[in-house]
Enzyme design. Sequence first.
Site: not given
Ligand code: ASP
Length: 303
Positions: A169, A197
Amino acid sequence: MKPRLIVHGGAWSIPEKYEQVHINGVYKSVAEVYPDLLNGISALDAVEAAVRILEEDPTFDAGRGAFLNAIGEIELDAMIMDGSTLDFGALVAVQNILHPISLARKIMEETEHNILAGTGAQMFAQTMGVKEVNPEELLTPRELKFYKEIKNDPNFKTKNPFEPFPKGTVGAVALDTNGNLAAATSTGGTPRKLPGRVGDSPIIGAGTYADNQSGACSATGWGEAILKSLLSKTTCDYLNIFPAHQAANLAIDLMEQRVQGWGGVILIDKNGNYGFSHNTEKMAFAFADESGKIISKIKIENK
Ligand code: ASP
């Protein structure tokens, strides 16, 4: 007030061969936006611009290059928050948008609502003149290959912190010359997630939070654990008692101990101090230091 800008590009076991593109990607985002912040753009404009650069970069799991879900589609989550008003805009499970962060800002500024989901958010995008892109524009060959590799792998688990995910992310936190804070986070979520989700990134207080009275934070990592520990709000609450670097460490420790979670946070407190912490092997992040020099890293050496 001297402005501040910090960005991240995910906290996972980023394989060595992808380290340099992560370092370059987060560096570029700060290098392009920090001069504008020095020239007086708002913290909101800065976090939006910084995240747009990262969304466009296929290195990261946001916009172009996002992970595919269990049925091979891309669904995006994003949120932006204004620390001066506590107003925020977020979208969840949206398809075919290259810059979800800009749509999140429009939700904040042009509607009476805070969160729009799926097709509703896409309809709103049309009314705002935000063009949908073809799914192929967001899809990269690397992600298609990764999807095929893990699609039917029973051992692949998002909650395993040592799973060598190629990316993560993106997020940005800024403090502007007027002392206003803002935070923004954008993501394709976790690989092979179930359709529909929603992770932590677009949920206020979990993946993203900003309050001029304490600080602003963007989180990354295993979303289900970040949600349970309200990681960004927890981090900002710690700022009422502890300095920024300690607040970041304590929030990550709390998540690890209470819900066996893992990930990372970046933050700026109301006085312009940076904090960052991760309990994953790596976290890509970059910031402009006191002298304006840009520091770009793939992990924190001494916690
Ligand atoms: N936190 C994000 C999620 O679970 C994934 C990430 O931070 O890479 O959607």
